[in-house]
Design a protein around this motif. Structure first.
Motif, PDB file in Angstrom:
ATOM      1  N   TYR A 101      54.160   3.899  25.220  1.00 56.94           N
ATOM      2  CA  TYR A 101      53.198   2.988  24.597  1.00 56.94           C
ATOM      3  C   TYR A 101      51.793   3.367  25.034  1.00 56.94           C
ATOM      4  N   ILE A 102      50.889   3.336  24.106  1.00 61.86           N
ATOM      5  CA  ILE A 102      49.493   3.640  24.416  1.00 61.86           C
ATOM      6  C   ILE A 102      48.663   2.416  24.087  1.00 61.86           C
ATOM      7  N   ARG A 103      47.808   2.041  25.005  1.00 63.54           N
ATOM      8  CA  ARG A 103      46.925   0.899  24.757  1.00 63.54           C
ATOM      9  C   ARG A 103      45.503   1.424  24.626  1.00 63.54           C
ATOM     10  N   ARG A 104      44.854   1.024  23.555  1.00 69.04           N
ATOM     11  CA  ARG A 104      43.469   1.424  23.347  1.00 69.04           C
ATOM     12  C   ARG A 104      42.616   0.187  23.193  1.00 69.04           C
ATOM     13  N   LEU A 105      41.376   0.327  23.569  1.00 67.49           N
ATOM     14  CA  LEU A 105      40.419  -0.755  23.405  1.00 67.49           C
ATOM     15  C   LEU A 105      39.927  -0.795  21.967  1.00 67.49           C
ATOM     16  N   LYS A 106      39.539  -1.976  21.516  1.00 70.55           N
ATOM     17  CA  LYS A 106      39.017  -2.134  20.166  1.00 70.55           C
ATOM     18  C   LYS A 106      37.811  -1.219  19.954  1.00 70.55           C
ATOM     19  N   SER A 107      36.992  -1.059  20.976  1.00 71.24           N
ATOM     20  CA  SER A 107      35.800  -0.214  20.859  1.00 71.24           C
ATOM     21  C   SER A 107      36.161   1.255  20.646  1.00 71.24           C
ATOM     22  N   GLU A 108      37.354   1.673  21.057  1.00 70.89           N
ATOM     23  CA  GLU A 108      37.790   3.059  20.862  1.00 70.89           C
ATOM     24  C   GLU A 108      38.368   3.281  19.458  1.00 70.89           C
ATOM     25  N   VAL A 109      38.857   2.225  18.849  1.00 74.35           N
ATOM     26  CA  VAL A 109      39.535   2.341  17.564  1.00 74.35           C
ATOM     27  C   VAL A 109      38.620   1.944  16.414  1.00 74.35           C
ATOM     28  N   LEU A 110      37.913   0.831  16.567  1.00 72.43           N
ATOM     29  CA  LEU A 110      37.052   0.319  15.507  1.00 72.43           C
ATOM     30  C   LEU A 110      35.593   0.410  15.944  1.00 72.43           C
ATOM     31  N   LYS A 111      35.067   1.602  15.891  1.00 72.92           N
ATOM     32  CA  LYS A 111      33.715   1.850  16.394  1.00 72.92           C
ATOM     33  C   LYS A 111      32.631   1.156  15.568  1.00 72.92           C
ATOM     34  N   GLU A 112      32.952   0.778  14.319  1.00 72.33           N
ATOM     35  CA  GLU A 112      31.953   0.132  13.464  1.00 72.33           C
ATOM     36  C   GLU A 112      31.735  -1.337  13.810  1.00 72.33           C
ATOM     37  N   LEU A 113      32.606  -1.921  14.635  1.00 73.69           N
ATOM     38  CA  LEU A 113      32.429  -3.324  15.015  1.00 73.69           C
ATOM     39  C   LEU A 113      31.266  -3.476  15.989  1.00 73.69           C
ATOM     40  N   PRO A 114      30.480  -4.498  15.806  1.00 75.76           N
ATOM     41  CA  PRO A 114      29.400  -4.751  16.772  1.00 75.76           C
ATOM     42  C   PRO A 114      30.002  -5.243  18.084  1.00 75.76           C
ATOM     43  N   PRO A 115      29.254  -5.118  19.183  1.00 72.96           N
ATOM     44  CA  PRO A 115      29.767  -5.628  20.454  1.00 72.96           C
ATOM     45  C   PRO A 115      29.919  -7.154  20.412  1.00 72.96           C
ATOM     46  N   LYS A 116      30.784  -7.668  21.265  1.00 70.37           N
ATOM     47  CA  LYS A 116      30.970  -9.112  21.338  1.00 70.37           C
ATOM     48  C   LYS A 116      29.668  -9.781  21.728  1.00 70.37           C
ATOM     49  N   GLN A 117      29.465 -10.940  21.182  1.00 68.93           N
ATOM     50  CA  GLN A 117      28.315 -11.760  21.570  1.00 68.93           C
ATOM     51  C   GLN A 117      28.852 -13.002  22.257  1.00 68.93           C
TER      52      GLN A 117
END
Length: 186
Positions: free
Chosen positions: A23-39
Motif C-alpha cells: 500500500y502506498i499513501r500519498r498526500l493530497k498535495s502530491e496527487v492534486l497539485k491544482e488544489l489551493p492550500p488549506k485555509q
C-alpha cells in the motif's frame, strides 16, 4: 509476483498482507497539485456562560456539588485534574454554541455544503437538532453511517452533516463539502 491470492477465503488476512507489503499513501498535495492550500480561520468568540465557566475553573468540586450533586463531586476528587479538563471543555462548548449556530446560519446563505464536527455527543446532537441534519456519533450503526454519508455526498438539498470527531474523522469520504467547522476539538 510474491504470493498466491487465488481463491482467498480470509479477506482480512489478505488485506493485512497487502497493507504490509504494497500500500502506498500519498498526500493530497502530491496527487492534486491544482488544489489551493488549506485555509484555517479561527473565529474568536465570547463564552455566553463565562460566569459558570469561571466558577467551575476556580473550584471544580464545589461547582460539581452545586450542579451535579455530592456523589459526582466525591467521585471527581479521585481524578480531579482529568475531571476538570473534561468539565471545562464541556462548559466551553456550551458557551460557544450560540456563536457557532449564528456562524452556521450565515454560512447557509452561501448554498454550499458544510461538515460540522464536535467532540461531545451533546454538541453533535444539538447542532443536528438545530439545523435538522443527520448526526453521526459513536452510537450510530454502521449501515446508518453509510446512508448518511451517501445522502450528504449525493443529495443536493442536503447541506449539513454533524459528526463526532472520532466517529467521522477517519475513513469517511465527505468530498461534497469544501468547508468544515470544528465546534470543539478533542
Amino acid at each position: 509476483w510474491g504470493m498466491d491470492t487465488s481463491g482467498d477465503k480470509n479477506l482480512k488476512e489478505l488485506n493485512d498482507r497487502l497493507r504490509a507489503s504494497c500500500y502506498i499513501r500519498r498526500l493530497k498535495s502530491e496527487v492534486l497539485k491544482e488544489l489551493p492550500p488549506k485555509q484555517r480561520t479561527v473565529v474568536p468568540t465570547e463564552l455566553t456562560n463565562r460566569a459558570e465557566y469561571d466558577r467551575a475553573e476556580r473550584n471544580l468540586i464545589q461547582w460539581l456539588k452545586e450542579t451535579q450533586g455530592r456523589e459526582k463531586a466525591d467521585a471527581a476528587t479521585r481524578a480531579e485534574q482529568l475531571v476538570r479538563i473534561e468539565a471545562l471543555k464541556r462548559l466551553a462548548a456550551r458557551g460557544k454554541m450560540a456563536a457557532i449556530k449564528e456562524w452556521v446560519e450565515n454560512f447557509l446563505d452561501t448554498d454550499q455544503k458544510l461538515v460540522l464536527f464536535g467532540w461531545h455527543q451533546e454538541v453533535v446532537l444539538d447542532l443536528a437538532r438545530t439545523f435538522h441534519c443527520d448526526a453521526m456519533y459513536g452510537g450510530t450503526p454502521p449501515e446508518k453511517r453509510q446512508a448518511m454519508v451517501e445522502k450528504f455526498q449525493y443529495d443536493p438539498t442536503v447541506k449539513l452533516i454533524a459528526l463526532n470527531i472520532q466517529t467521522g474523522g477517519v475513513g469517511i469520504t465527505l468530498t461534497a463539502a469544501s468547508n468544515i467547522v470544528f465546534a470543539e476539538l478533542g
